[in-house]
Design a protein around this motif. Structure first.
Motif, PDB file in Angstrom:
ATOM      1  N   UNK A 114       0.846  -1.197   0.000  1.00  0.00           N
ATOM      2  CA  UNK A 114       0.000   0.000   0.000  1.00  0.00           C
ATOM      3  C   UNK A 114       0.885   1.252   0.000  1.00  0.00           C
ATOM      4  N   UNK A 115       0.247   2.423  -0.188  1.00  0.00           N
ATOM      5  CA  UNK A 115       1.008   3.671  -0.380  1.00  0.00           C
ATOM      6  C   UNK A 115       1.849   4.012   0.848  1.00  0.00           C
ATOM      7  N   UNK A 116       1.303   3.792   2.049  1.00  0.00           N
ATOM      8  CA  UNK A 116       2.073   4.140   3.251  1.00  0.00           C
ATOM      9  C   UNK A 116       3.331   3.286   3.353  1.00  0.00           C
ATOM     10  N   UNK A 117       3.191   2.001   3.042  1.00  0.00           N
ATOM     11  CA  UNK A 117       4.356   1.102   3.078  1.00  0.00           C
ATOM     12  C   UNK A 117       5.376   1.554   2.029  1.00  0.00           C
ATOM     13  N   UNK A 118       4.888   1.971   0.860  1.00  0.00           N
ATOM     14  CA  UNK A 118       5.796   2.454  -0.195  1.00  0.00           C
ATOM     15  C   UNK A 118       6.519   3.724   0.248  1.00  0.00           C
ATOM     16  N   UNK A 119       5.793   4.626   0.935  1.00  0.00           N
ATOM     17  CA  UNK A 119       6.411   5.889   1.390  1.00  0.00           C
ATOM     18  C   UNK A 119       7.603   5.608   2.291  1.00  0.00           C
ATOM     19  N   UNK A 120       7.392   4.715   3.250  1.00  0.00           N
ATOM     20  CA  UNK A 120       8.473   4.387   4.190  1.00  0.00           C
ATOM     21  C   UNK A 120       9.628   3.733   3.437  1.00  0.00           C
ATOM     22  N   UNK A 121       9.296   2.815   2.538  1.00  0.00           N
ATOM     23  CA  UNK A 121      10.336   2.057   1.822  1.00  0.00           C
ATOM     24  C   UNK A 121      11.201   2.974   0.953  1.00  0.00           C
ATOM     25  N   UNK A 122      10.566   3.855   0.167  1.00  0.00           N
ATOM     26  CA  UNK A 122      11.359   4.702  -0.729  1.00  0.00           C
ATOM     27  C   UNK A 122      12.162   5.744   0.052  1.00  0.00           C
ATOM     28  N   UNK A 123      11.657   6.131   1.212  1.00  0.00           N
ATOM     29  CA  UNK A 123      12.434   7.022   2.065  1.00  0.00           C
ATOM     30  C   UNK A 123      13.699   6.300   2.560  1.00  0.00           C
ATOM     31  N   UNK A 124      13.531   5.044   2.911  1.00  0.00           N
ATOM     32  CA  UNK A 124      14.692   4.271   3.380  1.00  0.00           C
ATOM     33  C   UNK A 124      15.684   4.053   2.232  1.00  0.00           C
ATOM     34  N   UNK A 125      15.184   3.840   1.017  1.00  0.00           N
ATOM     35  CA  UNK A 125      16.096   3.700  -0.128  1.00  0.00           C
ATOM     36  C   UNK A 125      16.886   4.994  -0.329  1.00  0.00           C
ATOM     37  N   UNK A 126      16.173   6.141  -0.243  1.00  0.00           N
ATOM     38  CA  UNK A 126      16.868   7.425  -0.434  1.00  0.00           C
ATOM     39  C   UNK A 126      17.951   7.592   0.634  1.00  0.00           C
ATOM     40  N   UNK A 127      17.659   7.171   1.860  1.00  0.00           N
ATOM     41  CA  UNK A 127      18.662   7.284   2.928  1.00  0.00           C
ATOM     42  C   UNK A 127      19.905   6.447   2.629  1.00  0.00           C
ATOM     43  N   UNK A 128      19.715   5.316   1.967  1.00  0.00           N
ATOM     44  CA  UNK A 128      20.838   4.392   1.733  1.00  0.00           C
ATOM     45  C   UNK A 128      21.575   4.655   0.422  1.00  0.00           C
ATOM     46  N   UNK A 129      20.970   5.463  -0.470  1.00  0.00           N
ATOM     47  CA  UNK A 129      21.633   5.735  -1.754  1.00  0.00           C
ATOM     48  C   UNK A 129      22.673   6.842  -1.592  1.00  0.00           C
ATOM     49  N   UNK A 130      23.747   6.750  -2.358  1.00  0.00           N
ATOM     50  CA  UNK A 130      24.742   7.828  -2.415  1.00  0.00           C
ATOM     51  C   UNK A 130      24.088   9.049  -3.077  1.00  0.00           C
ATOM     52  N   UNK A 131      24.600  10.263  -2.821  1.00  0.00           N
ATOM     53  CA  UNK A 131      24.059  11.439  -3.519  1.00  0.00           C
ATOM     54  C   UNK A 131      24.090  11.202  -5.028  1.00  0.00           C
ATOM     55  N   UNK A 180      18.368  10.035  -7.075  1.00  0.00           N
ATOM     56  CA  UNK A 180      18.182  10.629  -5.749  1.00  0.00           C
ATOM     57  C   UNK A 180      18.608  12.094  -5.800  1.00  0.00           C
ATOM     58  N   UNK A 181      17.714  12.990  -5.330  1.00  0.00           N
ATOM     59  CA  UNK A 181      18.071  14.414  -5.326  1.00  0.00           C
ATOM     60  C   UNK A 181      18.069  14.997  -3.914  1.00  0.00           C
TER      61      UNK A 181
END
Ligand SMILES: C[S@@+](CC[C@H](N)C(=O)[O-])C[C@H]1O[C@@H](n2cnc3c(N)ncnc32)[C@H](O)[C@@H]1O
Length: 287
Positions: free
Chosen positions: A239-256, A285-286
């Motif tokens: 669901x959208x809430x699960x996706x929000x958390x997941x993509x935020x975590x991906x952004x945290x783990x990606x290099x600039x 990632x921006x």
């Protein structure tokens, strides 16, 4: 891996095992809680078809007994098998090939340019890797476009919640038919015959990848940063809430400036502002 078929699922009247709406609702809620996967209200036949063979094997009389078993201490080992049976693992080599083309022609070139000042380190994560076709396609892309790969600290992490998929990926053995449509110069170079109708990934591709069991909605031991994350055809079931958390975590783990590839029917609209769409489900990632 080819998808399981439910075409011949029995109707409610001629089912071998009793399977009530409340049994279905329980399994559906349990799957959502443990994995983030949402089945929707109409997948009774699919769930029945995928779990009936477990009930038969365990000598059970109906789904109520099975549900009680997986909730008990004695049945805790069976729970993983239940989750494995309920995941959808459809995948293939070089699926959505434009992502591998972008990796070769753009992402790896940028990472190479950065390596002059930052060192030859490359980290790629295939999140929801199924039986390994996606990370192996990534490994082949690296081997083909980085002739100096041995001078790099290059690693691909491949993770899935389905322990059977992780086992298969680690093994790297596929039916020969999985190579259909693949250019011969790739299949000949990166796969070797294995028994009668099978092939195995060559060792240099296998050595680039670590396969691990990991739940995307659980804790992650990795610290990153990753240069590229593939998470394709996984969040369609979240669901959208699960996706929000997941993509935020991906952004945290990606290099600039790192890259995120998502599946053809997925998008980040209304989910996160931390990525810029570059085209064809390729994001940078921006923030
Ligand atoms: C349809 S396959 C996609 C495989 C590959 N990424 C591709 O696009 O070809 C989806 C995979 O996501 C995995 N998956 C689903 N929920 C997950 C979760 N919570 N954590 C980790 N993997 C999950 C499933 O087990 C399945 O192997």
């Amino acid at each position: 891996m080819a998808n399981r078929t439910v075409a011949d699922s029995p109707t409610a009247e001629d089912r071998e095992f009793a399977f009530s709406t409340s049994d279905y609702d329980y399994l559906r809620a349990m799957l959502k809680e443990k994995t983030g996967i949402e089945l929707g209200p109409t997948k009774h036949n699919m769930v029945y078809a995928r779990l009936a063979k477990r009930l038969r094997k365990l000598g059970m009389s109906g789904f109520r007994e099975y549900i009680e078993f997986i909730g008990s201490d004695a049945g805790s080992g069976e729970l993983g098998t239940t989750l494995n049976a309920l995941t959808t693992n459809l995948t293939k080599f070089f699926r959505e090939n434009h992502h591998f083309e972008h990796l070769a022609t753009t992402a790896l070139q940028e990472i190479r340019a950065r390596a002059v000042s930052q060192g030859r380190r490359l980290r790629i994560w295939s999140a929801g890797c199924s039986s390994g076709e996606e990370p192996y396609s990534t490994a082949i892309t690296l081997l083909r476009s980085m002739p100096d790969i041995k001078q790099w600290d290059a690693k691909i992490l491949a993770t899935d919640i389905d322990t059977e998929m992780v086992r298969r990926g680690n093994e790297g053995i596929y039916p020969a038919a999985a190579l259909e449509g693949m250019p011969a110069d790739i299949s000949r170079k990166y796969f070797e015959p294995y028994g009668d109708d099978k092939v195995r990934m060559v060792e240099e591709a296998r050595n680039l990848i670590s396969f691990k069991h990991l739940n995307l909605v659980g804790n992650w031991p990795m610290k990153g940063p990753f240069d590229v994350i593939f998470c394709r055809n996984v969040v369609i079931y979240f669901d959208k809430d699960t996706q929000r958390v997941l993509f935020d975590r991906y952004a945290n783990l990606l290099a600039p400036g790192g890259f995120l590839y998502i599946g053809h029917s997925e998008n980040l609209f209304g989910i996160t502002e931390r990525f810029k769409l570059l085209g064809r489900n390729i994001h940078r990632k921006i923030a």
